[in-house]
Design a protein around this motif. Structure first.
Motif, PDB file in Angstrom:
ATOM      1  N   LYS B 142     -23.741 -14.211 -57.592  1.00  0.00           N
ATOM      2  CA  LYS B 142     -22.907 -12.305 -58.442  1.00  0.00           C
ATOM      3  C   LYS B 142     -21.533 -12.720 -58.298  1.00  0.00           C
ATOM      4  O   LYS B 142     -20.552 -13.437 -57.358  1.00  0.00           O
ATOM      5  CB  LYS B 142     -23.054 -11.836 -57.090  1.00  0.00           C
ATOM      6  N   ASN B 146     -14.880  -3.803 -57.027  1.00  0.00           N
ATOM      7  CA  ASN B 146     -15.252  -2.332 -56.447  1.00  0.00           C
ATOM      8  C   ASN B 146     -14.632  -0.953 -57.642  1.00  0.00           C
ATOM      9  O   ASN B 146     -13.817  -1.482 -57.816  1.00  0.00           O
ATOM     10  CB  ASN B 146     -14.217  -2.146 -55.730  1.00  0.00           C
ATOM     11  N   LEU B 147     -14.744  -0.241 -57.258  1.00  0.00           N
ATOM     12  CA  LEU B 147     -14.718   0.496 -57.712  1.00  0.00           C
ATOM     13  C   LEU B 147     -14.440   1.827 -56.555  1.00  0.00           C
ATOM     14  O   LEU B 147     -14.840   1.165 -55.225  1.00  0.00           O
ATOM     15  CB  LEU B 147     -16.154   1.731 -58.535  1.00  0.00           C
ATOM     16  N   GLU B 149     -15.453   4.352 -55.440  1.00  0.00           N
ATOM     17  CA  GLU B 149     -15.926   4.940 -55.176  1.00  0.00           C
ATOM     18  C   GLU B 149     -16.938   3.434 -54.004  1.00  0.00           C
ATOM     19  O   GLU B 149     -18.095   4.375 -53.177  1.00  0.00           O
ATOM     20  CB  GLU B 149     -17.207   5.334 -56.008  1.00  0.00           C
ATOM     21  N   ASN B 152     -18.497  -3.469 -55.028  1.00  0.00           N
ATOM     22  CA  ASN B 152     -19.473  -4.408 -56.176  1.00  0.00           C
ATOM     23  C   ASN B 152     -20.056  -3.603 -57.029  1.00  0.00           C
ATOM     24  O   ASN B 152     -21.492  -3.506 -57.476  1.00  0.00           O
ATOM     25  CB  ASN B 152     -20.078  -5.355 -54.774  1.00  0.00           C
ATOM     26  N   LEU B 153     -18.933  -2.260 -57.289  1.00  0.00           N
ATOM     27  CA  LEU B 153     -19.851  -1.671 -58.342  1.00  0.00           C
ATOM     28  C   LEU B 153     -20.060  -1.867 -59.321  1.00  0.00           C
ATOM     29  O   LEU B 153     -20.736  -1.479 -60.264  1.00  0.00           O
ATOM     30  CB  LEU B 153     -19.755   0.178 -57.759  1.00  0.00           C
ATOM     31  N   ILE B 154     -19.149  -2.907 -59.903  1.00  0.00           N
ATOM     32  CA  ILE B 154     -19.062  -3.345 -61.056  1.00  0.00           C
ATOM     33  C   ILE B 154     -19.681  -4.663 -61.169  1.00  0.00           C
ATOM     34  O   ILE B 154     -18.945  -5.479 -60.676  1.00  0.00           O
ATOM     35  CB  ILE B 154     -17.681  -2.852 -61.420  1.00  0.00           C
ATOM     36  N   GLY B 155     -19.921  -5.613 -61.831  1.00  0.00           N
ATOM     37  CA  GLY B 155     -20.872  -6.849 -61.814  1.00  0.00           C
ATOM     38  C   GLY B 155     -21.533  -7.736 -62.788  1.00  0.00           C
ATOM     39  O   GLY B 155     -21.745  -6.402 -63.638  1.00  0.00           O
ATOM     40  N   GLU B 236     -32.358 -10.564 -57.133  1.00  0.00           N
ATOM     41  CA  GLU B 236     -32.335  -9.275 -56.113  1.00  0.00           C
ATOM     42  C   GLU B 236     -34.269  -8.562 -55.829  1.00  0.00           C
ATOM     43  O   GLU B 236     -33.135  -7.592 -55.611  1.00  0.00           O
ATOM     44  CB  GLU B 236     -31.241  -8.782 -56.222  1.00  0.00           C
ATOM     45  N   LYS B 321     -26.042   1.079 -51.992  1.00  0.00           N
ATOM     46  CA  LYS B 321     -26.667   0.963 -53.257  1.00  0.00           C
ATOM     47  C   LYS B 321     -27.622  -0.404 -53.660  1.00  0.00           C
ATOM     48  O   LYS B 321     -29.183   0.073 -54.331  1.00  0.00           O
ATOM     49  CB  LYS B 321     -25.251   0.729 -54.791  1.00  0.00           C
ATOM     50  N   LYS B 322     -28.578  -0.884 -51.884  1.00  0.00           N
ATOM     51  CA  LYS B 322     -29.339  -1.549 -52.961  1.00  0.00           C
ATOM     52  C   LYS B 322     -30.343  -0.831 -52.216  1.00  0.00           C
ATOM     53  O   LYS B 322     -31.966  -1.424 -52.453  1.00  0.00           O
ATOM     54  CB  LYS B 322     -29.320  -2.721 -51.641  1.00  0.00           C
ATOM     55  N   ASN B 323     -30.199   0.719 -51.624  1.00  0.00           N
ATOM     56  CA  ASN B 323     -31.950   0.911 -51.917  1.00  0.00           C
ATOM     57  C   ASN B 323     -32.154   2.288 -52.780  1.00  0.00           C
ATOM     58  O   ASN B 323     -31.678   3.440 -53.091  1.00  0.00           O
ATOM     59  CB  ASN B 323     -31.267   2.151 -50.693  1.00  0.00           C
ATOM     60  N   THR B 324     -32.480   0.906 -53.430  1.00  0.00           N
ATOM     61  CA  THR B 324     -32.789   2.580 -55.218  1.00  0.00           C
ATOM     62  C   THR B 324     -34.069   2.991 -54.678  1.00  0.00           C
ATOM     63  O   THR B 324     -35.070   2.932 -53.742  1.00  0.00           O
ATOM     64  CB  THR B 324     -33.351   0.984 -56.146  1.00  0.00           C
ATOM     65  N   GLY B 325     -34.160   4.326 -55.911  1.00  0.00           N
ATOM     66  CA  GLY B 325     -34.823   5.193 -55.635  1.00  0.00           C
ATOM     67  C   GLY B 325     -35.285   6.364 -53.957  1.00  0.00           C
ATOM     68  O   GLY B 325     -36.099   6.962 -53.957  1.00  0.00           O
TER      69      GLY B 325
END
Lengths: 366, 366
Positions: B142, B146-147, B149, B152-155, B236, B321-325
């Protein structure tokens, strides 16, 4: 419609070439992705969105959110990628989101790269709107942005879920862009598809007046060639090099003219003229073959004039990032429909090829 | 020295844990890469370079070119990535270049990302210099920045050629950072390695006074756990989720305190206290197991005080961000040395766990 399968060690997807794809985009994406993602973004240019945004949106239950990238190479940079990533976050984008790259080559490259790095990679589809993007840049998984020091110095390999090349969208493409894009199809024919060479020789008028059947044929053949090469060599270690036919001096022309005077395909067109000359000299093609192929390039011209010095072009060609370890690789056609890579081209040969090309350019614009 | 193999569908490389790795880096890289690349860059912090730059450089025929990233999360951004990419171009970097990420977790994340996107990906090695980076962030591929916001939103996912975790470098690590990093080892033990739990219980003094044998043992066991999980779930999608044990509320604490009051491991330490409480309530661990594991966390403390409201933490945890949906995933230990993921944790349960944790924090700093 024609469907071309791209299949590499890391991805498998289809390129669809045909009419009416734009208006049926949502069900097509749904079929491929299993279901429509909750959040869908469209990276596009204001111009394309004004012309075709409604057509693209109409098949979606709610219209995708548009992210705008102004036209031009100078906007193909990390600052804009960050800006759009922040817009995506603000609009609730997450790892399950989908991005549609809807535009020409720059939009495709930036959109693919944004998808590659947003939350470490989300799914995206390519909906190329220029001939060049349809036949070339939307296939192969290369994405990226520029640095002040050069083009595409930052990027990723990230394959789309699918590519939708809608012939209808080419209806609003400026003539010069169409002709420029066709240079990549000529390249495809020369290095790998003699049937395409013959077809393009025999259907110049049909293609240039944008007859859908003729365009579909040329685009599908070009994509098939590229997909075939990419399938065998995803990471550009060997075979994929042949896609650079015409590009060594083509890139040099673009660099020396600072990407302002010529469209990419036009520079490649001139680069092919130079490379054909070198191939004739080396005997990998006959004089007759060389003349025939050179004529084909002119049939889809005109190519813009060049007022440059050969030495400068040769110097510029040395900085091509594809020359790793200092070896100067050069792609030469072998007969019609085949090509090989040589590593022993001398600066003198390159200069002679550049001089030949510049002389042709002077003749044609006398 | 211990060697741990990471083997995923897309990469295979070794993590070396031991003493004296730094001073023998060049021959080690040479063995792995076939030969030493022509251009080698080191991304590092000025502090680490001042302390250990000479040791790292001495095995190279010519010293690698240092690129400096100032310490701190606020420098982990795209602007600095672009700046360093331009420095690499200016120094003749190309696709055959190699990058060494030499520093803590931030340097590792930024270095890996720079390597991932420089000319669409070059090779790199990780030489982590903090305990946390050695056991955690340097393994798994990984990378990112960062953004404004969020982190690690960009990577990208981009695996190194190898990871060299030199125990000796930990000699200059501040005590607080060591203790913080050890929280990730406790996590490793709780979710997957009861032998490591026992070892850490029995060797607190050895570990904290940095006995090389004890450190090597703890680091290697932690890396082995992570590698084992990553090997089975590179991207992941499932199993790798269990690595987030303690991280749901840990991240919430970091967000609410704006990443300023606590080190990452400290926040995870508190997050584990909360998660252990929830596990006890649900009966996935016994009360006795819960108390034993909670004590282990405190043995490697102290953890800094927390003055927060439980409701705020629960709200912050929803933006992970790991909580999708919209599904709230939560990792619970199952006995000692195992863990599972549940998706039905209610906000009330989360709030109760947060309240328990905050009460412990208040007690310990009364």
């Amino acid at each position: 419609m024609q469907t071309i399968r791209v299949e590499t060690p890391s991805a498998r997807y289809d390129v669809f070439v045909g009419s009416g794809l734009l208006r049926s985009l949502a069900p097509r994406i749904e079929r491929i992705a299993g279901r429509l993602p909750r959040r869908i973004f469209v990276l596009t240019s204001p111009e394309i969105w004004a012309l075709w945004g409604k057509a693209l949106s109409e098949s979606f239950p709610e219209p995708p959110l548009a992210l705008f990238l102004p036209a031009g190479e100078k906007h193909k940079n990390l600052v804009n990628v960050e800006k759009m990533a922040r817009q995506m976050i603000a609009a609730g984008g997450d790892r399950s989101s989908l991005l549609i790259a809807f535009g020409g080559g720059i939009v495709g490259d930036v959109g693919g790269f944004l998808a590659a790095i947003f939350m470490r990679g989300i799914r995206y589809v390519q909906v190329p709107t220029t001939f060049l993007a349809q036949v070339d840049s939307s296939v192969g998984g290369k994405t990226g942005v520029n640095l002040p020091e050069g083009k595409n110095l930052i990027g990723s390999f990230h394959h789309p879920l699918a590519v939708f090349a809608d012939i209808g969208v080419l209806g609003t493409l400026p003539d010069r862009e169409l002709r420029s894009g066709l240079m990549e199809s000529i390249k495809a024919g020369i290095i790998r598809d003699r049937t395409l060479v013959r077809f393009m020789e025999e259907h110049v008028d049909d293609v240039l007046r944008r007859d859908p059947k003729a365009l579909e044929k040329v685009i599908a053949a070009s994509v098939r060639m590229k997909a075939d090469v990419v399938n065998r060599d995803e990471r550009e270690s060997g075979l994929r090099m042949i896609l650079n036919f015409g590009h060594t001096l083509g890139h040099a022309i673009e660099q020396v003219t600072r990407y302002k005077a010529l469209l990419h395909g036009e520079a490649v067109g001139w680069g092919m003229i130079a490379a054909l000359h070198l191939a004739k000299k080396r005997g990998t093609i006959s004089s007759r073959q060389g003349e025939r192929l050179e004529s084909l390039v002119y049939l889809y011209g005109p190519l813009p004039p060049l007022k440059l010095r050969p030495g400068k072009l040769v110097a510029a060609s040395g900085s091509d990032k594809k020359n790793t370890g200092g070896v100067r690789r050069f792609v030469l056609p072998v007969g019609i429909g085949d090509a090989g890579v040589v590593e022993d081209v001398t600066p003198a040969e390159l200069e002679s090829a550049a001089a030949y090309m510049l002389a042709r350019a002077a003749e044609r614009h006398a």
